[in-house]
Motif scaffolding. Structure first.
Motif, PDB file in Angstrom:
ATOM      1  N   ASP A   1      -6.040  -9.522  15.467  1.00 43.10           N
ATOM      2  CA  ASP A   1      -5.467 -10.617  14.710  1.00 43.10           C
ATOM      3  C   ASP A   1      -4.495 -10.084  13.663  1.00 43.10           C
ATOM      4  OD1 ASP A   1      -7.283  -9.407  13.110  1.00 43.10           O
ATOM      5  OD2 ASP A   1      -8.632 -11.114  12.901  1.00 43.10           O
ATOM      6  N   LYS A   2      -3.840 -10.992  12.950  1.00 42.03           N
ATOM      7  CA  LYS A   2      -2.857 -10.589  11.940  1.00 42.03           C
ATOM      8  C   LYS A   2      -3.519  -9.857  10.790  1.00 42.03           C
ATOM      9  CE  LYS A   2       1.544 -10.713  11.042  1.00 42.03           C
ATOM     10  NZ  LYS A   2       2.498 -10.076  11.960  1.00 42.03           N
ATOM     11  N   GLU A   3      -4.724 -10.236  10.467  1.00 38.05           N
ATOM     12  CA  GLU A   3      -5.448  -9.570   9.382  1.00 38.05           C
ATOM     13  C   GLU A   3      -5.705  -8.110   9.719  1.00 38.05           C
ATOM     14  OE1 GLU A   3      -8.983 -11.269   6.721  1.00 38.05           O
ATOM     15  OE2 GLU A   3      -9.687 -10.517   8.663  1.00 38.05           O
ATOM     16  N   MET A   4      -6.088  -7.873  10.937  1.00 40.97           N
ATOM     17  CA  MET A   4      -6.329  -6.500  11.387  1.00 40.97           C
ATOM     18  C   MET A   4      -5.044  -5.678  11.333  1.00 40.97           C
ATOM     19  SD  MET A   4      -8.352  -4.202  12.777  1.00 40.97           S
ATOM     20  CE  MET A   4      -8.159  -2.690  13.707  1.00 40.97           C
ATOM     21  N   GLU A   5      -3.951  -6.255  11.777  1.00 43.15           N
ATOM     22  CA  GLU A   5      -2.671  -5.548  11.777  1.00 43.15           C
ATOM     23  C   GLU A   5      -2.224  -5.201  10.357  1.00 43.15           C
ATOM     24  OE1 GLU A   5       1.928  -6.343  13.294  1.00 43.15           O
ATOM     25  OE2 GLU A   5       0.286  -7.646  13.944  1.00 43.15           O
ATOM     26  N   ASN A   6      -2.349  -6.134   9.424  1.00 46.16           N
ATOM     27  CA  ASN A   6      -1.950  -5.870   8.024  1.00 46.16           C
ATOM     28  C   ASN A   6      -2.827  -4.800   7.391  1.00 46.16           C
ATOM     29  OD1 ASN A   6       0.172  -7.768   7.939  1.00 46.16           O
ATOM     30  ND2 ASN A   6      -1.263  -9.446   7.540  1.00 46.16           N
ATOM     31  N   MET A   7      -4.114  -4.806   7.705  1.00 45.56           N
ATOM     32  CA  MET A   7      -5.008  -3.796   7.138  1.00 45.56           C
ATOM     33  C   MET A   7      -4.657  -2.397   7.647  1.00 45.56           C
ATOM     34  SD  MET A   7      -7.486  -3.018   5.142  1.00 45.56           S
ATOM     35  CE  MET A   7      -8.294  -4.566   4.713  1.00 45.56           C
ATOM     36  N   VAL A   8      -4.290  -2.302   8.902  1.00 50.51           N
ATOM     37  CA  VAL A   8      -3.913  -0.999   9.461  1.00 50.51           C
ATOM     38  C   VAL A   8      -2.661  -0.461   8.774  1.00 50.51           C
ATOM     39  CG1 VAL A   8      -3.111   0.181  11.536  1.00 50.51           C
ATOM     40  CG2 VAL A   8      -5.019  -1.407  11.688  1.00 50.51           C
ATOM     41  N   PHE A   9      -1.644  -1.306   8.609  1.00 50.67           N
ATOM     42  CA  PHE A   9      -0.408  -0.850   7.968  1.00 50.67           C
ATOM     43  C   PHE A   9      -0.633  -0.525   6.487  1.00 50.67           C
ATOM     44  CE2 PHE A   9       1.760  -2.906  11.616  1.00 50.67           C
ATOM     45  CZ  PHE A   9       2.571  -1.838  11.977  1.00 50.67           C
ATOM     46  N   PHE A  10      -1.510  -1.248   5.835  1.00 54.60           N
ATOM     47  CA  PHE A  10      -1.812  -0.948   4.435  1.00 54.60           C
ATOM     48  C   PHE A  10      -2.446   0.425   4.284  1.00 54.60           C
ATOM     49  CE2 PHE A  10      -5.310  -1.211   1.228  1.00 54.60           C
ATOM     50  CZ  PHE A  10      -4.516  -1.043   0.099  1.00 54.60           C
ATOM     51  N   LEU A  11      -3.440   0.711   5.102  1.00 58.18           N
ATOM     52  CA  LEU A  11      -4.097   2.018   5.016  1.00 58.18           C
ATOM     53  C   LEU A  11      -3.160   3.147   5.411  1.00 58.18           C
ATOM     54  CD1 LEU A  11      -7.585   1.077   6.522  1.00 58.18           C
ATOM     55  CD2 LEU A  11      -7.030   1.516   4.121  1.00 58.18           C
ATOM     56  N   ALA A  12      -2.282   2.906   6.368  1.00 56.13           N
ATOM     57  CA  ALA A  12      -1.345   3.939   6.793  1.00 56.13           C
ATOM     58  C   ALA A  12      -0.336   4.256   5.683  1.00 56.13           C
ATOM     59  CB  ALA A  12      -0.622   3.510   8.056  1.00 56.13           C
ATOM     60  N   GLU A  13       0.167   3.235   4.992  1.00 53.56           N
ATOM     61  CA  GLU A  13       1.188   3.468   3.961  1.00 53.56           C
ATOM     62  C   GLU A  13       0.610   4.157   2.733  1.00 53.56           C
ATOM     63  OE1 GLU A  13       3.652   0.165   3.010  1.00 53.56           O
ATOM     64  OE2 GLU A  13       4.026  -0.369   5.119  1.00 53.56           O
ATOM     65  N   ILE A  14      -0.596   3.765   2.310  1.00 50.60           N
ATOM     66  CA  ILE A  14      -1.182   4.467   1.168  1.00 50.60           C
ATOM     67  C   ILE A  14      -1.589   5.884   1.553  1.00 50.60           C
ATOM     68  CG2 ILE A  14      -1.956   2.343   0.043  1.00 50.60           C
ATOM     69  CD1 ILE A  14      -4.761   2.901   1.064  1.00 50.60           C
TER      70      ILE A  14
ATOM     71  N   SER B   1      -3.875   2.215 -12.385  1.00 51.13           N
ATOM     72  CA  SER B   1      -3.007   1.333 -13.170  1.00 51.13           C
ATOM     73  C   SER B   1      -1.543   1.515 -12.811  1.00 51.13           C
ATOM     74  CB  SER B   1      -3.210   1.601 -14.671  1.00 51.13           C
ATOM     75  OG  SER B   1      -2.912   2.958 -14.980  1.00 51.13           O
ATOM     76  N   LYS B   2      -1.185   2.674 -12.285  1.00 45.37           N
ATOM     77  CA  LYS B   2       0.187   2.953 -11.885  1.00 45.37           C
ATOM     78  C   LYS B   2       0.259   3.131 -10.364  1.00 45.37           C
ATOM     79  CE  LYS B   2       1.244   5.242 -16.286  1.00 45.37           C
ATOM     80  NZ  LYS B   2       1.721   6.489 -16.950  1.00 45.37           N
ATOM     81  N   LEU B   3       1.464   3.250  -9.854  1.00 47.94           N
ATOM     82  CA  LEU B   3       1.710   3.440  -8.417  1.00 47.94           C
ATOM     83  C   LEU B   3       0.994   2.347  -7.602  1.00 47.94           C
ATOM     84  CD1 LEU B   3       1.282   7.318  -8.156  1.00 47.94           C
ATOM     85  CD2 LEU B   3       3.321   6.023  -8.711  1.00 47.94           C
ATOM     86  N   ARG B   4       1.294   1.110  -7.974  1.00 47.21           N
ATOM     87  CA  ARG B   4       0.626  -0.012  -7.332  1.00 47.21           C
ATOM     88  C   ARG B   4       1.579  -0.843  -6.482  1.00 47.21           C
ATOM     89  NH1 ARG B   4      -4.281  -1.361  -9.461  1.00 47.21           N
ATOM     90  NH2 ARG B   4      -3.954  -3.582  -8.996  1.00 47.21           N
ATOM     91  N   VAL B   5       2.716  -0.271  -6.092  1.00 49.90           N
ATOM     92  CA  VAL B   5       3.679  -1.039  -5.301  1.00 49.90           C
ATOM     93  C   VAL B   5       3.088  -1.402  -3.950  1.00 49.90           C
ATOM     94  CG1 VAL B   5       5.930  -0.955  -4.183  1.00 49.90           C
ATOM     95  CG2 VAL B   5       5.666  -0.068  -6.511  1.00 49.90           C
ATOM     96  N   ILE B   6       2.487  -0.432  -3.272  1.00 49.30           N
ATOM     97  CA  ILE B   6       1.907  -0.699  -1.950  1.00 49.30           C
ATOM     98  C   ILE B   6       0.711  -1.629  -2.082  1.00 49.30           C
ATOM     99  CG2 ILE B   6       0.807   0.366   0.061  1.00 49.30           C
ATOM    100  CD1 ILE B   6       2.431   2.867  -0.453  1.00 49.30           C
ATOM    101  N   TYR B   7      -0.080  -1.442  -3.122  1.00 54.74           N
ATOM    102  CA  TYR B   7      -1.239  -2.309  -3.326  1.00 54.74           C
ATOM    103  C   TYR B   7      -0.798  -3.751  -3.585  1.00 54.74           C
ATOM    104  CZ  TYR B   7      -5.737  -3.897  -5.155  1.00 54.74           C
ATOM    105  OH  TYR B   7      -6.922  -4.585  -5.362  1.00 54.74           O
ATOM    106  N   CYS B   8       0.236  -3.926  -4.420  1.00 54.07           N
ATOM    107  CA  CYS B   8       0.727  -5.280  -4.689  1.00 54.07           C
ATOM    108  C   CYS B   8       1.412  -5.883  -3.457  1.00 54.07           C
ATOM    109  CB  CYS B   8       1.702  -5.252  -5.873  1.00 54.07           C
ATOM    110  SG  CYS B   8       0.939  -4.801  -7.443  1.00 54.07           S
ATOM    111  N   LYS B   9       2.054  -5.052  -2.661  1.00 56.00           N
ATOM    112  CA  LYS B   9       2.730  -5.528  -1.455  1.00 56.00           C
ATOM    113  C   LYS B   9       1.737  -6.156  -0.492  1.00 56.00           C
ATOM    114  CE  LYS B   9       5.190  -3.610   2.564  1.00 56.00           C
ATOM    115  NZ  LYS B   9       5.773  -2.363   3.139  1.00 56.00           N
ATOM    116  N   PHE B  10       0.582  -5.524  -0.315  1.00 54.62           N
ATOM    117  CA  PHE B  10      -0.422  -6.037   0.623  1.00 54.62           C
ATOM    118  C   PHE B  10      -1.472  -6.915  -0.053  1.00 54.62           C
ATOM    119  CE2 PHE B  10       1.374  -2.508   3.000  1.00 54.62           C
ATOM    120  CZ  PHE B  10       1.425  -3.013   4.292  1.00 54.62           C
TER     121      PHE B  10
END
Length: 440
Positions: free
Chosen positions: A331-344, A411-420
């Motif tokens: 599902d879309k949720e699974m796909e977004n979680m995979v890309f989030f973990l890969a980018e961080i 507290s810093k470097l939260r661009v990827i966290y805020c993106k997802f």
């Protein structure tokens, strides 16, 4: 008509001498095959004919000896009826056939065909070879005692043979799609696996005296924000990070030029991946005019020279697309979680150094399934297409989960966290990290 023997006519006047031996009477006496003691007319014993001792001949001799012994035990009265003699002859023939059957090692292929003879009453009688072939075929169908006992012991102990899990054909729906290149997709990813070692980045921080892993993470975090503002393709971000790491591993870079390397690397990746690439002035504006257009172009030329224009590299993105598809109807949720973990994970320097792109992608899929409690965590289909077992991915997946926990508390470097964390991305960054890795 039967041919009659032609007797040569004697000439007239010839006187036939009485008791004169006939012509040709000096030949050896004829007898049956067992008549070894016959002598010729001249009184000399005949030369015995040597016959090779074959298996069939030996069987005949044994049968005759047995018949002679029985005759001596029970002498035949001359006045017996002819039926008794006929029965004994049949017994002897049957013994010869049985002895022949024992001597033969294996029947000939031609003898396996049942030869039949038709009697005067129209009945068909099968020959010995036909019966032999039937008996041989019936023996092959009978189960052995060992196999029966083995099956019973397994059933008694409760041992059952589990069927092997089937591998799902994930390309079945794309057979008619020419862009999916189903005929070559497996060969393409085998080639990616072979080539990822050529573009893999080695540890280079010790050769960079002015920069460290923390500075690199800050640069990747900023490039992710630039990538999001330009709304670029996902492939562009992964290629940008690959170009940055490969260039830093080959040349010395000062702290002041680190951001310039990032801008020029993204410009190269945009020209390679995007249809409408951003202009140089756009990057100058985003960098707050820290660099001029000439500096960006000079750095672009220097990077291409160091990399020898080698830009077609298998990044983690090409593996992510394939491995997400191998999750079977994600599902879309699974796909977004995979890309989030890969980018961080890409922002974390130890992850890039220790693991190859395909393993990072596979570990991101595994960690995402653990985070979302997808059962099973790892299937035979994923193992087949990724080439990694669950045990091989444990360490890399644990690092990605640790990065997830650090991004949530940092507290810093939260661009990827805020993106997802955005609802457009399913807010997957707000999920609780996988507990199975926290326990270990």
């Amino acid at each position: 008509m039967e041919a009659r023997a032609v007797v040569p006519a004697q000439p007239r006047g010839a006187v036939k001498v009485k008791n004169e031996p006939a012509q040709g009477r000096n030949r050896r006496a004829l007898g049956d095959i067992g008549n070894y003691g016959v002598q010729a007319l001249d009184g000399k014993p005949n030369a015995q004919i040597s016959r090779p001792m074959t298996r069939s001949f030996r069987a005949q001799l044994l049968a005759k000896e047995q018949g002679a012994v029985e005759i001596n035990k029970n002498p035949v009265v001359p006045a017996l009826d002819n039926r008794v003699a006929i029965n004994r002859r049949r017994v002897t023939v049957n013994k010869v056939a049985e002895a022949q059957k024992k001597v033969d090692d294996k029947p000939n292929s031609d003898e396996s065909k049942a030869a039949t003879t038709t009697t005067s009453e129209g009945e068909k009688i099968e020959s010995v070879s036909g019966r032999r072939s039937r008996e041989g075929s019936s023996r092959k169908e009978v189960k052995t005692l060992t196999s029966i006992l083995t099956a019973r012991s397994k059933a008694a102990c409760g041992v059952t043979v589990k069927p092997k899990p089937q591998i799902v054909n994930i390309d079945a729906a794309d057979v008619n799609d020419e862009l999916a290149v189903v005929e070559y997709i497996d060969d393409i990813y085998q080639f990616y696996k072979l080539e990822e070692g050529e573009s893999r980045v080695r540890d280079y921080m010790d050769s960079q005296p002015e920069i460290n892993a923390r500075m690199r993470s800050i640069l990747i975090d900023w490039l992710t924000e630039v990538h999001r503002k330009f709304e670029l393709m996902p492939e562009t971000l992964y290629l940008t990070i690959n170009i940055v790491d490969r260039y830093l591993s080959r040349t010395f870079v000062s702290r002041r030029e680190l951001q310039l390397v990032g801008i020029s690397s993204m410009l190269i990746a945009c020209k390679y991946e995007e249809i409408w690439a951003p202009q140089v002035n756009d990057f100058i504006c985003l960098s707050d005019y820290a660099y001029t257009g000439a500096q960006i172009l000079v750095m672009e030329k220097a990077i291409l020279g160091k990399l020898e224009w080698y830009l077609t590299v298998p990044t983690p993105y090409v593996f992510l697309v394939r491995f997400i598809k191998a999750s079977v109807s994600p599902d879309k949720e699974m796909e977004n979680m995979v890309f989030f973990l890969a980018e961080i994970g890409l922002m974390n320097y130890p992850t890039i150094i220790l693991y190859c792109p395909s393993m990072i992608a596979a570990a991101a899929v595994y960690a995402a399934r653990c985070t979302l409690a997808k059962s099973p965590y790892w299937s035979e289909t994923l193992k087949h297409h990724t080439g990694y077992s669950e045990e091989q991915l444990m360490n890399c997946a644990k690092q990605l989960v640790d990065c997830h926990m650090a991004a949530a508390a940092e507290s810093k470097l939260r661009v990827i966290y805020c993106k997802f964390s955005n609802p457009d991305r399913g807010s997957v960054a707000l999920f609780t990290p996988a507990k199975c890795f926290q326990a270990t």
